[in-house]
Design a protein around this motif. Structure first.
Motif, short mmCIF file in Angstrom:
data_model
loop_
_atom_site.label_atom_id
_atom_site.label_comp_id
_atom_site.label_asym_id
_atom_site.label_seq_id
_atom_site.Cartn_x
_atom_site.Cartn_y
_atom_site.Cartn_z
N TYR A 444 0.54 -1.37 -0.03
CA TYR A 444 0.17 0.21 0.20
C TYR A 444 1.40 1.65 -0.24
CZ TYR A 444 -4.22 -2.45 0.58
OH TYR A 444 -5.04 -3.45 -0.16
N GLY A 445 2.19 1.31 -0.10
CA GLY A 445 2.66 2.49 -0.70
C GLY A 445 3.88 2.45 0.33
N ALA A 446 3.36 1.82 1.81
CA ALA A 446 5.68 2.16 2.33
C ALA A 446 7.06 1.70 1.79
CB ALA A 446 4.90 2.23 3.51
N ASP A 447 7.07 2.65 2.12
CA ASP A 447 8.80 1.96 1.33
C ASP A 447 9.39 1.80 3.16
OD1 ASP A 447 11.50 1.90 1.00
OD2 ASP A 447 12.03 3.94 1.78
N VAL A 448 9.55 -0.15 2.46
CA VAL A 448 9.39 -1.36 3.20
C VAL A 448 11.14 -1.38 3.20
CG1 VAL A 448 9.14 -3.80 4.75
CG2 VAL A 448 7.19 -1.57 3.94
N VAL A 449 12.29 -1.10 4.24
CA VAL A 449 13.44 -1.84 3.90
C VAL A 449 13.59 -2.75 4.77
CG1 VAL A 449 15.85 -0.85 3.83
CG2 VAL A 449 14.09 0.80 3.75
N LYS A 450 14.12 -3.68 4.70
CA LYS A 450 14.47 -4.92 4.92
C LYS A 450 15.67 -4.65 5.44
CE LYS A 450 14.10 -10.03 4.70
NZ LYS A 450 13.59 -10.18 6.19
N LEU A 505 19.49 4.65 10.03
CA LEU A 505 17.95 4.34 9.15
C LEU A 505 16.86 4.28 9.82
CD1 LEU A 505 16.14 2.88 6.92
CD2 LEU A 505 16.67 0.68 8.02
N VAL A 506 16.73 4.53 11.20
CA VAL A 506 15.43 4.27 12.08
C VAL A 506 15.37 6.10 11.79
CG1 VAL A 506 14.69 4.25 14.63
CG2 VAL A 506 16.41 2.66 13.13
N ARG A 507 16.29 7.06 12.57
CA ARG A 507 15.97 8.34 12.36
C ARG A 507 14.82 8.69 10.52
NH1 ARG A 507 19.15 11.51 14.89
NH2 ARG A 507 20.69 10.49 15.09
N ALA A 508 15.47 8.33 9.56
CA ALA A 508 14.33 8.24 8.74
C ALA A 508 13.52 7.71 8.80
CB ALA A 508 15.90 8.25 7.42
N SER A 509 12.69 7.12 9.65
CA SER A 509 11.73 5.88 9.22
C SER A 509 10.43 6.63 10.24
CB SER A 509 11.92 4.80 9.58
OG SER A 509 12.99 4.62 8.31
N ASN A 784 21.16 -1.97 -0.74
CA ASN A 784 22.35 -1.16 -0.37
C ASN A 784 22.86 0.61 -0.53
OD1 ASN A 784 22.88 -3.43 1.31
ND2 ASN A 784 24.78 -3.98 1.23
N GLU A 785 23.14 0.78 -1.91
CA GLU A 785 23.60 1.81 -1.95
C GLU A 785 22.14 2.82 -2.38
OE1 GLU A 785 26.01 2.62 -5.00
OE2 GLU A 785 27.19 0.58 -5.05
N ALA A 786 21.16 2.30 -2.57
CA ALA A 786 19.74 3.54 -3.03
C ALA A 786 19.98 3.99 -1.90
CB ALA A 786 18.75 2.49 -3.19
N VAL A 787 19.52 2.93 -0.52
CA VAL A 787 19.79 3.54 1.18
C VAL A 787 20.70 3.68 2.10
CG1 VAL A 787 19.05 2.60 3.22
CG2 VAL A 787 17.93 1.51 0.88
N PHE A 788 21.78 2.95 1.62
CA PHE A 788 22.89 4.32 2.20
C PHE A 788 23.45 5.41 1.95
CE2 PHE A 788 23.51 -0.81 3.85
CZ PHE A 788 22.74 -0.70 5.47
N LEU A 791 19.36 7.49 0.67
CA LEU A 791 18.54 7.87 1.37
C LEU A 791 19.04 8.47 3.22
CD1 LEU A 791 15.89 8.43 3.11
CD2 LEU A 791 16.82 6.06 3.32
N LEU A 792 20.62 8.12 2.95
CA LEU A 792 21.01 8.32 4.78
C LEU A 792 22.43 9.25 4.38
CD1 LEU A 792 20.97 4.57 6.30
CD2 LEU A 792 19.34 6.40 6.55
#
Length: 809
Positions: A444-450, A505-509, A784-788, A791-792
């Protein structure tokens, strides 16, 4: 808790201020109870003669129907106010629409089109309330070729594929106990309604929405592992009922020395624990397993059947309680097969307050308490089920007061955006139950980072169905189904810099999830107290098997052990058979919807207050909440009987070569008699008591007729006559013969850079007629690259340095 009347026990809850009009019958009665636990004001609307649920057995001892129905009244209508309205009367319809103007949601389970014919359907309701959420729960949904088919729990469970897998090969397929198709439909209804509520509140999807839940599709979600669709689409195999066959790779139940039963599983993917189990067998002089092969998870999975005789011999040496304690001490997944009386006597559940006791009708009752614990807005058993019309004057008087101003949210996203867009989850879930919950958010649209690790690979990446030409940890069919639409990063959480990045990651969640046992997150420095220093309004959910407190807090289990512990194995099946229970790991697919609802309720609360909170959801307690009135009945000194496929309320009711048929009234019995060419039966055994008294003869007549026909032809013939019936679908039926499941629920998913098509479950609810699009589950560390970096904000040099240090593994 003790009370003698229906006043609210505990105000508040994360849904405080939400009003729900509950028109649902037995198909979705649990939905209103669950919303009431979460703090909503649920108004149960009944006709002047009372809801038929009041007349279902079992009854309070030494009483009859009405206020004394243990089954669908005292249990399922708890946490609700009671209102009587005649919706076939002009004044009653006008009162309903006035109430709808003040409500946030309506839940109903009428046959498709019935509410529209009364002038009370979705279009009429949103005319008086442009923000209303209108939820329908029906056997086959509001669209498709089976839309108008008659159905109940038996029919929906059969059509879903869930029933076919249960029992022994030479018995008919076993319907799950305590009406699990109804429970799954209700769980999906609440979760989907709250998806729409949060979307409305946040402005991503404002306005009124229609949520259409199919019980067939909801229950089909529970087949995701044991009968994963790819088993048939890739290999042409159909999973069968196996009972306790030694060659069955899924066997987990064994008899103990004292005649009680135990669920005994050795965790795959944990070499030290597996080696410890083999050492135990050697200590007992039961077997010897030299060599290194058994530390390989793939070898373990392939050779599990070889262990069954040795586990059976080990269980025969110990009483159940001793084996339970010793098995868990050795960190094996060992659980007792409980019944409802065992649960009421369990010290762990008593210490955790898993049951609620209250006074009603001049006596004390014991029922199950809500399974979730919120740090800010407690869920609670709020009131006993209402007497007929108990709150009619109170509710209607509210209509004469000026309504509270309703804030209209303006859309903040593009048209056709998804309701949970701009929500991010730092997802530490693994295995099945947790990832199935976070997948709902991703869909439903959330960005879920496993967040996962190469040093401790998620077992479901390794164990399960793979493509016919071989696969890898990135191509498991079950993993894909549980993790569609997510992103994946790899982090070594035993490295200090891994912990630092996890906190970033939590700070951005918005949400953090995990299903580790005990205090694992705290020991990493990622507990709730640690994380709210990083993100003060964070919402964190932990989903351990047995909870974070109590004597069993460190105990672990897979879904089969949770089913056994919770009583879902002993309330079904034939009385002469061992308690095999539900063959799929059912709790792994029901508990996720409790988690989704809890998280969405907390998100709604945060939108209103700016405050996050911590949520604990014990998977075992979630499963106990699926027992229906079994706890109420056990507390009165009676255990629900194991009836096979028969019913206390309907006859005939069963699976006949293998079409499920249920007759709910004398009129349906007349129709069945005509349809099978046996008009003599129409006058014979007409009343339900007569059919029950001659149930063997009734079953024999129906079985003789069905045996000469194709099950699909039987179902269509009886449905054309107005008799509830459905094929007990196996995996081939689900993926190729069922015209709806095969094209609208089990959907192909692939990616351009590989030649694999994954058949994947769509969400079992349609919001405004659509289900979310599906994207293949991520490869390990794919993002990994897209998130770290993106995003971060890591620089290229920082990223390369951390990569060299082994942080991203």
């Amino acid at each position: 808790m003790t009370q003698g009347h229906s006043s609210i026990v505990q105000p508040g809850g994360p849904l405080a201020g939400i009003r729900v009009l509950d028109l649902a019958g037995e198909a979705a009665a649990f939905a209103g109870r669950q919303l009431g636990e979460l703090g909503a004001d649920v108004v149960h609307i009944e006709p002047p003669g009372g809801d038929p649920m009041r007349r279902r057995s079992p009854y309070v001892a030494n009483a009859s129907e009405g206020e004394h129905s243990l089954h669908h009244h005292l249990h399922y209508n708890a946490n609700k106010r009671g209102l009587v309205l005649d919706l076939h009367d002009e004044a009653g319809r006008a009162a309903f629409l006035r109430l709808a103007a003040t409500a946030d949601a309506v839940i109903e389970s009428a046959p498709p089109g019935e509410m529209d014919r009364l002038g009370l359907g979705f279009e009429a309701a949103r005319e008086v309330n442009p923000d209303l959420l209108y939820v329908t729960v029906t056997p086959f949904g509001q669209a498709g070729p089976f839309r108008d088919w008659q159905g109940n729990d038996l029919v929906a469970a059969a059509a879903s594929g869930l029933m076919y897998l249960n029992g022994f090969p030479d018995d008919p397929p076993n319907v799950p106990g305590a009406e699990q198709a109804y429970h799954m439909g209700s769980l999906v209804a609440v979760a989907s309604m709250l998806v729409a509520l949060v979307g409305r509140e946040r402005g991503t999807t404002p306005g009124a929405h229609r949520i259409d839940v199919s019980m067939q599709e909801a229950a089909a979600m529970a087949t995701l592992q044991t009968a994963n669709a790819n088993i048939f689409t890739w290999h042409g195999r159909v999973p069968k009922r196996v009972g306790l066959a030694a060659e069955a790779t899924a066997r987990s139940l064994f008899p103990c020395r004292d005649g009680r039963w135990i669920s005994f599983v050795v965790p795959i993917g944990a070499p030290a624990l597996y080696r410890g189990f083999l050492d135990w067998l050697e200590e007992e002089s039961l077997a010897s397993f030299p060599g290194p092969d058994w530390v390989d998870p793939a070898y373990q999975a392939a050779h599990r059947p070889a262990l069954a005789p040795h586990i059976e011999a080990l269980a025969a040496r110990y009483d159940r309680a001793t084996l339970f304690a010793e098995g868990q001490r050795r960190r094996l997944l060992v659980m007792p097969v409980n019944d409802a009386a065992d649960l009421l006597a369990d010290a762990h559940l008593e210490e955790r307050g898993s049951f609620v006791r209250y006074r009603r009708l001049g006596r004390q009752f014991t029922d199950v308490a809500p399974p979730y614990r919120f740090s800010e807005t407690p869920a609670a058993f709020r009131r006993p089920a209402p007497r007929l019309g108990e709150h009619t004057a109170e509710v209607l008087a509210d209509l004469d007061r000026p309504p509270a101003p309703r804030e209209r949210r303006t859309a903040v996203s593009e048209p056709r955006s998804l309701p949970l867009e701009r929500i991010r989850i730092a997802d530490f879930f693994w295995l099945i139950a947790g990832p199935s919950a976070s997948r709902v958010f991703a869909d439903y649209g959330a960005d879920v980072v496993k967040v996962e690790s190469e040093s401790r690979i998620d077992t479901i990446r390794v164990v399960g169905v793979q493509p016919a030409d071989g696969g890898s940890s990135n191509t498991n069919g079950v993993f894909n189904d549980c993790n569609a639409n997510k992103r994946s990063v790899t982090l070594d959480l035993n490295h200090p810099k891994g912990i630092e990045l996890a906190k970033e990651l939590v700070r951005a969640s918005d949400i953090v999830t995990n299903n580790f046992t005990g205090d694992r997150m705290d020991r990493w420095g990622l507990g709730y107290d640690d994380l709210r220093k990083v993100k003060p309004d964070i919402i964190m959910l932990t989903m351990p098997v047995m909870g974070r407190s109590g004597p069993y807090r460190q105990y672990g289990s897979y879904g089969n052990g949770v089913i056994a512990f919770s009583g879902l194995s002993t309330n079904m099946g034939y009385p002469h058979r061992p308690p095999t229970g539900i063959a799929p790991l059912y709790s792994d697919f029901a508990a996720p919807y409790f988690a989704v609802s809890a998280l969405l309720a907390a998100l709604y609360h945060r939108e209103r207050t700016g405050r996050g909170q911590f949520i604990e959801l014990a998977q075992a307690e979630a499963a106990i909440n699926l027992l229906g009135p079994d706890i109420l009945e056990a507390a009165e000194g009676r255990l629900p009987p194991r009836l096979g496929n028969r019913s206390r309320d309907h006859a005939p009711h069963g699976a006949y070569r293998w079409c499920a048929i249920s007759v709910r009234s004398d009129e349906e019995w007349r129709r069945l008699a005509e349809a099978i060419g046996a008009p003599d039966l129409a006058g014979r055994w007409l009343a339900i008591d007569a059919r029950r008294a001659h149930e063997e003869a009734v079953d024999a007549r129906i079985e003789a007729w069905t045996c000469a026909r194709d099950a699909w032809d039987v179902a269509r013939t009886l449905q054309a006559a107005g008799v509830p019936a459905a094929v007990v679908e196996d995996l081939e039926d689900m993926t190729s013969r069922d015209p709806w499941l095969s094209t609208r629920h089990l959907l192909p998913v692939s990616r351009d850079d590989e030649g694999i098509v994954f058949t994947t479950h769509a969400q079992p609810a349609r919001i405004d007629g659509t289900v979310p699009a599906l994207r293949r589950a991520p490869r390990m560390g794919e993002h990994n690259e897209a998130v770290f970096r993106d995003l971060l904000g890591l620089t290229e040099s920082d990223y390369i340095e951390l990569l060299a240090e082994g942080v991203f593994r």
